[in-house]
Design a protein around this motif. Sequence first.
Motif, PDB file in Angstrom:
ATOM      1  N   LEU A  82       0.794  -1.232   0.000  1.00  0.00           N
ATOM      2  CA  LEU A  82       0.000   0.000   0.000  1.00  0.00           C
ATOM      3  C   LEU A  82       0.822   1.275   0.000  1.00  0.00           C
ATOM      4  O   LEU A  82       0.262   2.372  -0.123  1.00  0.00           O
ATOM      5  CB  LEU A  82      -0.959   0.039   1.198  1.00  0.00           C
ATOM      6  N   VAL A  83       2.142   1.160   0.128  1.00  0.00           N
ATOM      7  CA  VAL A  83       2.974   2.360   0.122  1.00  0.00           C
ATOM      8  C   VAL A  83       3.024   2.991  -1.266  1.00  0.00           C
ATOM      9  O   VAL A  83       3.153   4.207  -1.415  1.00  0.00           O
ATOM     10  CB  VAL A  83       4.400   2.028   0.615  1.00  0.00           C
ATOM     11  N   GLY A  84       2.915   2.146  -2.282  1.00  0.00           N
ATOM     12  CA  GLY A  84       3.016   2.662  -3.641  1.00  0.00           C
ATOM     13  C   GLY A  84       1.759   3.301  -4.184  1.00  0.00           C
ATOM     14  O   GLY A  84       1.786   3.894  -5.263  1.00  0.00           O
ATOM     15  N   LEU A  85       0.643   3.198  -3.461  1.00  0.00           N
ATOM     16  CA  LEU A  85      -0.597   3.786  -3.967  1.00  0.00           C
ATOM     17  C   LEU A  85      -0.514   5.302  -4.127  1.00  0.00           C
ATOM     18  O   LEU A  85      -0.965   5.847  -5.137  1.00  0.00           O
ATOM     19  CB  LEU A  85      -1.762   3.398  -3.048  1.00  0.00           C
ATOM     20  N   PRO A  86       0.056   6.044  -3.134  1.00  0.00           N
ATOM     21  CA  PRO A  86       0.210   7.492  -3.362  1.00  0.00           C
ATOM     22  C   PRO A  86       1.104   7.804  -4.560  1.00  0.00           C
ATOM     23  O   PRO A  86       0.865   8.780  -5.270  1.00  0.00           O
ATOM     24  CB  PRO A  86       0.832   7.990  -2.052  1.00  0.00           C
ATOM     25  N   LEU A  87       2.117   6.963  -4.788  1.00  0.00           N
ATOM     26  CA  LEU A  87       2.985   7.173  -5.943  1.00  0.00           C
ATOM     27  C   LEU A  87       2.222   6.962  -7.242  1.00  0.00           C
ATOM     28  O   LEU A  87       2.387   7.717  -8.210  1.00  0.00           O
ATOM     29  CB  LEU A  87       4.190   6.242  -5.870  1.00  0.00           C
ATOM     30  N   LEU A  88       1.369   5.936  -7.273  1.00  0.00           N
ATOM     31  CA  LEU A  88       0.539   5.725  -8.465  1.00  0.00           C
ATOM     32  C   LEU A  88      -0.395   6.904  -8.700  1.00  0.00           C
ATOM     33  O   LEU A  88      -0.609   7.339  -9.840  1.00  0.00           O
ATOM     34  CB  LEU A  88      -0.263   4.433  -8.311  1.00  0.00           C
ATOM     35  N   ALA A  89      -0.990   7.424  -7.613  1.00  0.00           N
ATOM     36  CA  ALA A  89      -1.858   8.588  -7.752  1.00  0.00           C
ATOM     37  C   ALA A  89      -1.074   9.801  -8.233  1.00  0.00           C
ATOM     38  O   ALA A  89      -1.562  10.601  -9.044  1.00  0.00           O
ATOM     39  CB  ALA A  89      -2.542   8.896  -6.417  1.00  0.00           C
ATOM     40  N   GLY A  90       0.166   9.929  -7.737  1.00  0.00           N
ATOM     41  CA  GLY A  90       0.989  11.060  -8.176  1.00  0.00           C
ATOM     42  C   GLY A  90       1.392  10.951  -9.633  1.00  0.00           C
ATOM     43  O   GLY A  90       1.575  11.971 -10.312  1.00  0.00           O
ATOM     44  N   LEU A  91       1.536   9.706 -10.147  1.00  0.00           N
ATOM     45  CA  LEU A  91       1.893   9.545 -11.560  1.00  0.00           C
ATOM     46  C   LEU A  91       0.828  10.111 -12.489  1.00  0.00           C
ATOM     47  O   LEU A  91       1.124  10.482 -13.624  1.00  0.00           O
ATOM     48  CB  LEU A  91       2.119   8.063 -11.873  1.00  0.00           C
ATOM     49  N   ALA A  92      -0.419  10.175 -12.001  1.00  0.00           N
ATOM     50  CA  ALA A  92      -1.478  10.736 -12.834  1.00  0.00           C
ATOM     51  C   ALA A  92      -1.260  12.214 -13.099  1.00  0.00           C
ATOM     52  O   ALA A  92      -1.798  12.760 -14.066  1.00  0.00           O
ATOM     53  CB  ALA A  92      -2.844  10.523 -12.156  1.00  0.00           C
ATOM     54  N   LEU A  93      -0.456  12.867 -12.243  1.00  0.00           N
ATOM     55  CA  LEU A  93      -0.213  14.301 -12.399  1.00  0.00           C
ATOM     56  C   LEU A  93       1.127  14.599 -13.062  1.00  0.00           C
ATOM     57  O   LEU A  93       1.504  15.772 -13.166  1.00  0.00           O
ATOM     58  CB  LEU A  93      -0.258  14.991 -11.029  1.00  0.00           C
ATOM     59  N   VAL A  94       1.835  13.568 -13.514  1.00  0.00           N
ATOM     60  CA  VAL A  94       3.138  13.816 -14.118  1.00  0.00           C
ATOM     61  C   VAL A  94       2.996  14.622 -15.405  1.00  0.00           C
ATOM     62  O   VAL A  94       3.939  15.315 -15.831  1.00  0.00           O
ATOM     63  CB  VAL A  94       3.859  12.471 -14.387  1.00  0.00           C
ATOM     64  N   GLY A  95       1.822  14.543 -16.024  1.00  0.00           N
ATOM     65  CA  GLY A  95       1.626  15.294 -17.256  1.00  0.00           C
ATOM     66  C   GLY A  95       1.554  16.794 -17.054  1.00  0.00           C
ATOM     67  O   GLY A  95       1.794  17.553 -18.000  1.00  0.00           O
ATOM     68  N   VAL A  96       1.230  17.252 -15.846  1.00  0.00           N
ATOM     69  CA  VAL A  96       1.077  18.694 -15.612  1.00  0.00           C
ATOM     70  C   VAL A  96       2.398  19.430 -15.815  1.00  0.00           C
ATOM     71  O   VAL A  96       2.467  20.379 -16.606  1.00  0.00           O
ATOM     72  CB  VAL A  96       0.487  18.954 -14.213  1.00  0.00           C
TER      73      VAL A  96
END
Length: 426
Positions: free
Chosen positions: A54-68
């Motif tokens: 479950l530690v990687g879930l915030p990282l996965l959510a953050g990857l959605a914003l890499v396009g910004v």
Amino acid sequence: MGDVWGELRRPGFLRSATPWRAAGYLLVSGAAGVLLCAGLLVAAVAAGVLAVVLVGLPLLAGLALVGVPFAAWERRLVRLLDGTRVADPHQLPSRPGLSAWLRLRYREQATWRELGFTVLAAFVLWPVDLVVVGCALVVPAYLLAALPLLLADGEQVNVLKLWEVHSPAVAGAFGIVGLVALTLFAYPLTAVAAGRAALVRLVLSPGGQELRIGELVSSRARLVDAFEAERRRIERDLHDGAQQRLVALSMTLGLARLDAPPDSALAAQLAVAHREAGEALSELRELINGIHPQVLTDRGLPDACADAADRSPIRVEVRFDLPGRLPSAVESAGYFAVSEALANVAKHSGAGTARIDGHYADGLLTIDVSDDGGGGADPAGGTGLTGLADRVSVVDGTLTVSSPPGGPTLLRVEIPCTPLSPTRSG
């Protein structure tokens, strides 16, 4: 700089800087794509492994914003090619802080378009960019270098690792072919760069709905500023014009009463006129104060609300904790919300006391007006709450009312804003 497609059709295209700008644009975008591809692969693998615990879930959510940030970089990079600016499609958060920024970005369509473009750039576009630059620049450069390399070696040169050349004449012929190829490849190189820039504008610039939202926000801000400026102009004209004339008239009537014979009909009429002038002056002062009180302009929201509380027929306790002065439109909306709330308390609630609490936290101004009256406040009952809610909504604020039968009543105004100065006031 200008339209790259138009530059391609001009006779002096090969002598201009456009082909070199196109080559630089594709080279930089290709290199950025390589780094992006490597970074995304590493981040995705790390997030996938850590997601098990479950530690990687915030990282996965953050990857959605890499396009910004990558899209912002791409919009700036386009200016290297033609000098034109690509507008940012994102809206500004209604309040400061990371949480407000994240909520807005996850809701915006532009964020997901940028994510899609980022994936495309990371796994599809950068190989195309580098291959085109390689064919247009590296191959002609190898051909042009054949003769100098042969002269330097003295025996032979391998041209493009395909041909062994021993003759200076043949090496010179390869150089001529390289010069022609460099000239001819400038056209497809620039066309590919222009097509890539067009894709950036198509995907990463504001869409129709985003443009309309931006125009509406800008128009509303201009209307608010214009309304505040006009209201202050009217207040100033009344204060400096009509009020001064009424003061002079009242003084003249007072002096005339002193000269009139006591107990005469003239003295009685002057007394009536003097009283009417005084009442008109009081009403005008109330009108000016209702348009925009001077204390609000000079000393800010806490003192203006304290002044409104002093004029209320019931006892009102005032407490504010603000980090400084707020934007004038916010102060004005907050003040008139308090004034209307106090007027409702005096007219409809039957309360004996009221309280005003204002504070600022996390980019939000909150003002609570409470009383110990009978409750039952209804926006549909003609108490001015609907108009008050409309006034607050102009500055992106909200108004909520809790007024159960039997009381107490609580009116809350919340307005997102940013302080103008760090000075404490309370």
